[in-house]
Design a protein around this motif. Structure first.
Motif, mmCIF file in Angstrom:
data_model
loop_
_atom_site.group_PDB
_atom_site.id
_atom_site.type_symbol
_atom_site.label_atom_id
_atom_site.label_comp_id
_atom_site.label_asym_id
_atom_site.label_seq_id
_atom_site.Cartn_x
_atom_site.Cartn_y
_atom_site.Cartn_z
ATOM 1 N N THR A 72 9.374 -2.963 0.754
ATOM 2 C CA THR A 72 8.839 -4.193 1.346
ATOM 3 C C THR A 72 8.156 -3.927 2.682
ATOM 4 O OG1 THR A 72 10.992 -4.691 2.353
ATOM 5 C CG2 THR A 72 10.502 -5.731 0.228
ATOM 6 N N ALA A 73 8.427 -2.758 3.289
ATOM 7 C CA ALA A 73 7.780 -2.396 4.552
ATOM 8 C C ALA A 73 6.413 -1.751 4.350
ATOM 9 C CB ALA A 73 8.681 -1.433 5.337
ATOM 10 N N ASP A 74 6.065 -1.463 3.104
ATOM 11 C CA ASP A 74 4.793 -0.822 2.782
ATOM 12 C C ASP A 74 3.662 -1.836 2.967
ATOM 13 O OD1 ASP A 74 2.559 0.348 1.645
ATOM 14 O OD2 ASP A 74 3.614 1.103 -0.114
ATOM 15 N N PRO A 75 2.681 -1.560 3.844
ATOM 16 C CA PRO A 75 1.582 -2.509 4.046
ATOM 17 C C PRO A 75 0.831 -2.843 2.764
ATOM 18 C CG PRO A 75 1.579 -0.836 5.763
ATOM 19 C CD PRO A 75 2.590 -0.388 4.750
ATOM 20 N N ALA A 76 0.715 -1.867 1.846
ATOM 21 C CA ALA A 76 0.001 -2.120 0.588
ATOM 22 C C ALA A 76 0.760 -3.119 -0.274
ATOM 23 C CB ALA A 76 -0.192 -0.808 -0.168
ATOM 24 N N VAL A 77 2.096 -3.022 -0.286
ATOM 25 C CA VAL A 77 2.913 -3.976 -1.035
ATOM 26 C C VAL A 77 2.784 -5.363 -0.421
ATOM 27 C CG1 VAL A 77 5.274 -4.633 -1.663
ATOM 28 C CG2 VAL A 77 4.542 -2.244 -1.867
#
Length: 496
Positions: A175-180
């Motif tokens: 959830t910390a992934d900018p793409a997600v």
């Protein structure tokens, strides 16, 4: 992928539609049943419900006599990507499921494999009269996997919710992934009435509560969370307490299974307004715990039904309703028998489970414009009718008929958002040939990746190692001669 096929003209798009003369389950607040009644659809809405309706000129008529007209059914939890392995895990335990998908072979799924399962599951849903399905998509290892899952759902004319998850990493990581986050924001902001979004992850009960970061992302984005709660030996009351203490239990939260919780946790769910998604075939077979039907009634918790996964079980809500009634009634009878008592009146009725798979599912998803046949509601409609079936009559108790008598083959017509997607028992504009090829490709890939021995071992796991003891049975139907009791050559035979 194009699913269209040239065979069979589809009903004209945008043309008003009326179901004539059916038994109508309105699923309104009073669960009103109308006999010999009509349902008029204009555009994407229910225009009117009643007897002998006047309709606009040019309205297409569907003969619903002898059938049941009801809202489209809603499945609030299905791992659609696993449908590419339909029936593979029929003899699995939950532990074997976890090992196969979470720890080992689930990592091998490519984006195209996720898409193959999703597409087949989406078609399967529509065919069974399930007009809205939550794709509990917890193997989205990359955003490419998520895009493939979304594209597959959008290729099928149903209503879906993509619940984004990734079992191959901690929810606080992905959830910390900018793409997600960008993907989730784009899906949220699309305001697509036929494509919702949730975030799917579980709370393990780790004292550090690492899932807190994922809940904060969901809250910041304004996206509901769906979580497997109360699963034996996996998720427990500790997770519920952590969610509650940190303010993450909301009316939008879905608690899947919720089968092994204490009274305190059920009270917290009830007090904060969340919903429980009961998947009884799963709970009975895999061992999450007993389906919490008694608890949802006792504590007044909103409830919906779900099918979980076709890697094990059936993919239709008729099975869900049937399993739920049977499990609850078996439990009620057995509890009574242990105290020498007899149940004379059942607490869970057919009407309850029909409500749970229609308006219950709509409430769980915050879509009160679905799940009932009332003027102004979205036109998701199912006609159950099969004149060629001896099981189609007599139609005496319509709720009982839906829950115990009807099946997939009896789904005559399906309408989603005012569009006819199944007519006269056949899906419209869907060619299964390319879908079959897509699934075959995924199966061939997985089988080759594993090797034949591992593939067979996974599908047919070993029997328990300890040999079951066969107890001596004194009541045997065996012949014997008792010379001391013979009279005139007559032979005595035990049990005869």
């Amino acid at each position: 992928m194009s699913l269209s096929e040239p065979a069979g003209p589809a009903p004209e798009a945008g043309r008003p539609l009326v179901f004539r003369g059916g038994t109508v389950l309105t699923m309104d607040d009073a669960s009103t049943v109308l006999r010999d009644a009509d349902v008029l659809v204009v555009g994407d809405r229910i225009e009117a419900v009643g007897a002998h309706l006047d309709v606009p000129e040019g309205t297409e008529e569907i003969d619903a006599r002898g059938g049941i007209v009801m809202p489209g059914m809603i499945d609030t939890h299905r791992h659609m990507w696993q449908t590419a392995m339909r029936g593979y895990g029929a003899d699995w335990t939950l532990t074997q499921y976890f090992v196969w998908y979470y720890l080992e072979h689930g990592k091998k799924f490519r984006p195209e494999d996720i898409a193959a399962g999703n597409r087949l599951a989406a078609i399967e849903s529509l065919d069974a009269g399930v007009t809205t399905t939550v794709d509990w998509s917890h193997n989205l290892q990359t955003v490419d996997h998520a895009e493939a899952a979304l594209d597959a759902l959008r290729s099928v004319p149903g209503r879906f919710v993509l619940a984004y998850g990734n079992i191959q990493a901690g929810p606080w990581e992905w959830t910390a992934d900018p793409a997600v986050r960008s993907f989730l924001e784009r899906l949220r902001d699309a305001h697509d009435d036929r494509m919702g979004v949730q975030i799917a992850f579980d709370v393990t009960g780790d004292p550090a509560f690492p899932e807190k970061a994922a809940f904060e992302v969901a809250r910041d984005l304004g996206i509901p969370v769906t979580t497997h709660a109360g699963v034996w030996a996996a998720t427990s009351d500790t997770g519920i307490q952590q969610m509650h203490d940190n303010g993450f239990m909301t009316p939008e939260t879905t608690y899947v299974h919720a089968a092994t919780l204490t009274a305190d946790s059920y009270q917290r769910i009830a007090a904060t307004g969340g919903s429980i998604s009961v998947a009884t075939e799963s709970e009975c077979s895999a061992g999450q715990g007993h389906a919490p039907t008694e608890q949802v009634l006792q504590y007044g918790i909103p409830v919906s039904l779900s099918m979980d996964t076709s890697v094990w079980w059936s993919g239709d809500m008729f099975s869900a309703m049937r399993a739920t009634l049977n499990a609850d009634r078996m439990s009620e009878h057995m509890d009574a028998h242990l105290t020498g008592d007899t149940i004379t009146h059942l607490r869970l009725r057919a009407q309850h489970v029909v409500e749970w798979c229609t308006r219950g599912g709509a409430h769980t998803l915050g879509r009160d414009d679905l799940g009932s046949l009332q003027p102004g509601r979205r036109a998701d409609v199912v006609l159950i009718k099969n004149d060629a079936s001896p099981v189609s009559f007599p139609l005496l108790n319509p709720f009982g008929h839906v829950a115990f008598q009807a099946q997939r083959a009896d789904v005559h017509t399906v309408v989603v958002d005012g569009r006819v997607v199944k007519s006269d028992g056949k899906l419209i504009g869907i060619d299964l040939a390319p879908v079959r090829r897509e699934i075959e490709s995924t199966v061939e890939y997985l089988r080759s990746e594993l090797g034949e021995e591992a593939w067979q071992q996974g599908m047919f796991p070993d029997m328990p190692s300890a040999e079951a003891e066969i107890l001596d049975n004194p009541y045997r139907y065996s012949e014997y001669k008792d010379e001391s009791k013979r009279a005139g050559g007559e032979e005595r035979v035990l049990g005869r």
